[in-house]
Design a protein around this motif. Structure first.
Motif, PDB file in Angstrom:
ATOM      1  N   ALA A 126       0.832  -1.194   0.000  1.00  0.00           N
ATOM      2  CA  ALA A 126       0.000   0.000   0.000  1.00  0.00           C
ATOM      3  C   ALA A 126       0.870   1.249   0.000  1.00  0.00           C
ATOM      4  N   SER A 127       0.383   2.279  -0.683  1.00  0.00           N
ATOM      5  CA  SER A 127       1.118   3.538  -0.691  1.00  0.00           C
ATOM      6  C   SER A 127       1.040   4.180   0.688  1.00  0.00           C
ATOM      7  N   GLY A 144     -21.105   3.358  -3.239  1.00  0.00           N
ATOM      8  CA  GLY A 144     -20.074   3.523  -4.257  1.00  0.00           C
ATOM      9  C   GLY A 144     -18.924   2.541  -4.149  1.00  0.00           C
ATOM     10  N   LEU A 145     -18.985   1.635  -3.185  1.00  0.00           N
ATOM     11  CA  LEU A 145     -17.911   0.663  -3.028  1.00  0.00           C
ATOM     12  C   LEU A 145     -18.070  -0.481  -4.017  1.00  0.00           C
ATOM     13  N   GLN A 146     -16.964  -1.152  -4.280  1.00  0.00           N
ATOM     14  CA  GLN A 146     -16.990  -2.274  -5.214  1.00  0.00           C
ATOM     15  C   GLN A 146     -16.135  -3.413  -4.684  1.00  0.00           C
ATOM     16  N   ALA A 147     -16.313  -4.577  -5.295  1.00  0.00           N
ATOM     17  CA  ALA A 147     -15.531  -5.742  -4.901  1.00  0.00           C
ATOM     18  C   ALA A 147     -14.052  -5.390  -4.940  1.00  0.00           C
ATOM     19  N   GLY A 148     -13.326  -5.824  -3.923  1.00  0.00           N
ATOM     20  CA  GLY A 148     -11.906  -5.548  -3.823  1.00  0.00           C
ATOM     21  C   GLY A 148     -11.570  -4.375  -2.928  1.00  0.00           C
ATOM     22  N   ASP A 149     -12.579  -3.571  -2.550  1.00  0.00           N
ATOM     23  CA  ASP A 149     -12.313  -2.422  -1.690  1.00  0.00           C
ATOM     24  C   ASP A 149     -12.025  -2.880  -0.271  1.00  0.00           C
ATOM     25  N   LEU A 150     -11.028  -2.243   0.339  1.00  0.00           N
ATOM     26  CA  LEU A 150     -10.604  -2.532   1.704  1.00  0.00           C
ATOM     27  C   LEU A 150     -10.779  -1.277   2.533  1.00  0.00           C
ATOM     28  N   GLU A 209      -7.348 -13.103   1.987  1.00  0.00           N
ATOM     29  CA  GLU A 209      -6.960 -13.055   0.579  1.00  0.00           C
ATOM     30  C   GLU A 209      -7.954 -13.804  -0.306  1.00  0.00           C
ATOM     31  N   SER A 210      -8.601 -14.829   0.241  1.00  0.00           N
ATOM     32  CA  SER A 210      -9.517 -15.640  -0.564  1.00  0.00           C
ATOM     33  C   SER A 210     -10.828 -14.923  -0.878  1.00  0.00           C
ATOM     34  N   THR A 211     -11.189 -13.896  -0.104  1.00  0.00           N
ATOM     35  CA  THR A 211     -12.446 -13.183  -0.350  1.00  0.00           C
ATOM     36  C   THR A 211     -12.233 -11.732  -0.756  1.00  0.00           C
ATOM     37  N   LEU A 212     -11.023 -11.226  -0.638  1.00  0.00           N
ATOM     38  CA  LEU A 212     -10.764  -9.804  -0.852  1.00  0.00           C
ATOM     39  C   LEU A 212     -11.180  -9.321  -2.242  1.00  0.00           C
ATOM     40  N   ALA A 213     -10.866 -10.055  -3.280  1.00  0.00           N
ATOM     41  CA  ALA A 213     -11.139  -9.604  -4.642  1.00  0.00           C
ATOM     42  C   ALA A 213     -12.627  -9.592  -4.986  1.00  0.00           C
ATOM     43  N   THR A 214     -13.423 -10.382  -4.282  1.00  0.00           N
ATOM     44  CA  THR A 214     -14.839 -10.498  -4.636  1.00  0.00           C
ATOM     45  C   THR A 214     -15.777  -9.832  -3.633  1.00  0.00           C
ATOM     46  N   SER A 215     -15.222  -9.247  -2.580  1.00  0.00           N
ATOM     47  CA  SER A 215     -16.025  -8.673  -1.507  1.00  0.00           C
ATOM     48  C   SER A 215     -15.512  -7.285  -1.152  1.00  0.00           C
ATOM     49  N   VAL A 216     -16.323  -6.543  -0.405  1.00  0.00           N
ATOM     50  CA  VAL A 216     -15.853  -5.349   0.277  1.00  0.00           C
ATOM     51  C   VAL A 216     -15.445  -5.818   1.666  1.00  0.00           C
ATOM     52  N   LEU A 253      -2.594  -6.066   2.286  1.00  0.00           N
ATOM     53  CA  LEU A 253      -3.587  -6.837   1.528  1.00  0.00           C
ATOM     54  C   LEU A 253      -3.948  -6.201   0.197  1.00  0.00           C
ATOM     55  N   SER A 254      -3.796  -4.878   0.086  1.00  0.00           N
ATOM     56  CA  SER A 254      -4.233  -4.193  -1.127  1.00  0.00           C
ATOM     57  C   SER A 254      -3.376  -2.960  -1.367  1.00  0.00           C
ATOM     58  N   ASP A 255      -3.221  -2.584  -2.637  1.00  0.00           N
ATOM     59  CA  ASP A 255      -2.485  -1.357  -2.928  1.00  0.00           C
ATOM     60  C   ASP A 255      -3.367  -0.125  -2.754  1.00  0.00           C
ATOM     61  N   SER A 256      -4.657  -0.330  -2.462  1.00  0.00           N
ATOM     62  CA  SER A 256      -5.588   0.772  -2.217  1.00  0.00           C
ATOM     63  C   SER A 256      -6.446   0.442  -0.999  1.00  0.00           C
ATOM     64  N   ARG A 257      -6.766   1.483  -0.220  1.00  0.00           N
ATOM     65  CA  ARG A 257      -7.619   1.276   0.950  1.00  0.00           C
ATOM     66  C   ARG A 257      -8.178   2.609   1.409  1.00  0.00           C
ATOM     67  N   LEU A 258      -9.240   2.536   2.198  1.00  0.00           N
ATOM     68  CA  LEU A 258      -9.757   3.691   2.916  1.00  0.00           C
ATOM     69  C   LEU A 258      -9.504   3.449   4.389  1.00  0.00           C
TER      70      LEU A 258
END
Length: 177
Positions: A2-3, A30-36, A104-111, A124-129
Motif C-alpha cells: 500500500a502507498s 459507491g464501493l466495489q468488490a476488492g475495496d478494503l 486473501e480468498s475473499t478480498l477480490a470479490t467482496s468489500v 492486503l491491497s495497494d488501495s484502501r480507505l
C-alpha cells in the motif's frame, strides 16, 4: 504494498448514530468488490454503526453486529453486488495472525471492512480507505472535537475522518473532498 501517502482526506461531522449510518450508506453505495476499509476509533466510537451503514449502501443481508466475539462474519449481497466481509482484528497481535483468517480468498470479490486493522492489513491491497471515528466521551471531549456529548443519548456527535490510499481512490472523491 500500500502507498504511504493519502491521495485525499475528507472529514465529516455527524450528529447521531442515524446520521453516521446514512453517511456510511452513501459511501457504501459507491464501493466495489476488492475495496478494503480499515476502521479505527475507541470502543463505542461507532465502528459497527458505520459498518451497518456500509452494509445498507451495499445492499447486503442485514444484521451486522459488533464482531467482538467472532473474528470474521460474511454478509451476503441481496442485490447481486459484492458481499461484505466484516473483521475484528482487535485481539490479533500481528499481520501474521491475520493471515490465518485467509482474507486473501475473499478480498477480490467482496468489500472488506477491518475494525482495529491499522498496521495489520495494509499489505492486503495497494488501495484502501482508513476511516477514523472520533466521538466525544464526556463534557470536555478534548481538542480533536469541538462539541459536547449529550449523555442522555439525544445527541451522539462524531467526527469521521476518511483517508484514501492508492490508485483506486486517486480519482474517486466522495463527500466533496
Amino acid at each position: 504494498m500500500a502507498s504511504e501517502q493519502a491521495v485525499w482526506t475528507a472529514e465529516v461531522r455527524t450528529d447521531d448514530a442515524d446520521a453516521t449510518r446514512t453517511l456510511a450508506a452513501r459511501l457504501g453505495a459507491g464501493l466495489q468488490a476488492g475495496d478494503l476499509l480499515v476502521l479505527s476509533g475507541e470502543l463505542g466510537a461507532g465502528k459497527t454503526t458505520f459498518t451497518q451503514g456500509l452494509g445498507e449502501g451495499l445492499g447486503v443481508r442485514p444484521g451486522i453486529i459488533s464482531p467482538t466475539f467472532v473474528l470474521v462474519r460474511i454478509h451476503p449481497s441481496l442485490v447481486g453486488g459484492p458481499d461484505l466481509v466484516h473483521v475484528d482484528a482487535y485481539r490479533l497481535d500481528s499481520a501474521g495472525e491475520l493471515e490465518d483468517i485467509d482474507l486473501e480468498s475473499t478480498l477480490a470479490t467482496s468489500v472488506t471492512v477491518v475494525e482495529w486493522g491499522r498496521g495489520k492489513v495494509e499489505q492486503l491491497s495497494d488501495s484502501r480507505l482508513e476511516v477514523t471515528l472520533l466521538r466525544a466521551t464526556g463534557a470536555h471531549a478534548g481538542e480533536d472535537l469541538v462539541f459536547d456529548f449529550d449523555e442522555t443519548g439525544e445527541a451522539d456527535p462524531r467526527t469521521i475522518r476518511i483517508e484514501a490510499y492508492g490508485p483506486r481512490w486517486a480519482a474517486v472523491r466522495p463527500f466533496g473532498s
